[in-house]
Write an enzyme that holds these catalytic residues in place. Structure first.
Site: not given
Length: 262
Positions: A47, A49, A147, A206, A211
């Site tokens: 995941d 960022e 993603d 986040h 996550d």
């Protein structure tokens, strides 16, 4: 409470489905293990960022600033290991205040981080050490299609490297969850999926690693409930495609560093 009857109906449906699958699984376990040898040994939950601005203007280029991987053992149904590195953005090296407060990633963290090609090389090395794609079969898993199809795709273009072959197919857990528990797509956000399964979010929303761990918890529960999480999306010629549920179950290839683009 009366404002949310749909929520409770959804919870009831999920519980009913889980109960049914629990009994089905008990029956199966008496005969043979549910996955036997044909299922992936590991699932790698990712995941990312990425850099962002408030309101995400369409012309803004997102760059990956955190690359986490959570290694889920499908035999023990436990998180066996984790990887996390931050990434230094190159196009917009200065993070917006919105991005900092959303992700908890500070300017100082990314300033000290490696650039994306180096971090990707570190990820690949980490996966190789765990013998993924050689001794053990595995699949990538994400929360949604962005993603891989958006963030990784864009980042590889920015870094002038080809898209890595090990990330060309993945399990989009939102799709799997919606199909398995028969819930509409708008009820497959991370917090709602956790809530419907009777779980709370662990950690800081986040944070890419947190996550990923929470997504892994949902995957574990789904496997316990008898769901065979299968690859359902892929990248082909830079485009997002659906993978049919009747396609043979194939693990991802051994990870290799992609070549640089000309």
């Amino acid at each position: 409470l009366c404002h949310f009857p749909y929520l409770f109906r959804g919870v009831k449906d999920v519980l009913k489905k889980r109960l049914k699958n629990y009994y089905k699984k008990q029956k199966l376990m008496q005969k043979e293990p549910i996955h036997g040898d044909s299922y992936y040994d590991y699932i790698c939950v990712v995941d990312f960022e990425a850099t962002c601005e408030e309101g995400n203007p369409p012309e803004f280029t997102h760059e990956i600033i955190e690359f986490p991987v959570v290694l889920l053992n499908t035999h023990t149904l436990e998180i066996e290991d984790t990887f996390q590195q931050y990434v230094k953005p190159e196009i917009n090296p200065k993070l917006s205040n919105f991005c900092i407060s959303l992700t908890g990633i500070t300017q100082d963290i990314v300033d000290k981080a490696d650039t994306f090609p180096q971090v990707l090389q570190n990820v690949i090395e980490w996966m190789r050490q765990r013998e993924l794609g050689t001794k053990y079969s595995y699949s990538m898993l994400t929360d949604g299609s962005w993603d891989m199809s958006k963030f990784l795709n864009i980042q590889c273009r920015i870094s002038r490297i080809k898209y890595p072959s090990f990330a060309k197919k993945w399990i989009n857990i939102r799709k799997s969850y919606g199909n398995f528990y028969k819930v509409p797509r708008n009820q497959t956000k991370l917090t709602i999926m956790l809530e419907k399964l009777g779980m709370n979010y662990d950690g800081r929303p986040h944070s890419g690693l947190d996550d990923s761990k929470n997504i892994a918890r949902i995957a574990i529960r789904m496997l316990q409930d008898g769901c065979e999480l299968r690859v359902n999306e892929r990248m082909h010629a830079g485009q997002l495609m659906t993978v049919s549920s009747s396609a043979p179950l194939e693990g991802a290839p051994a990870p290799q560093m992609p070549r640089y683009r000309n």
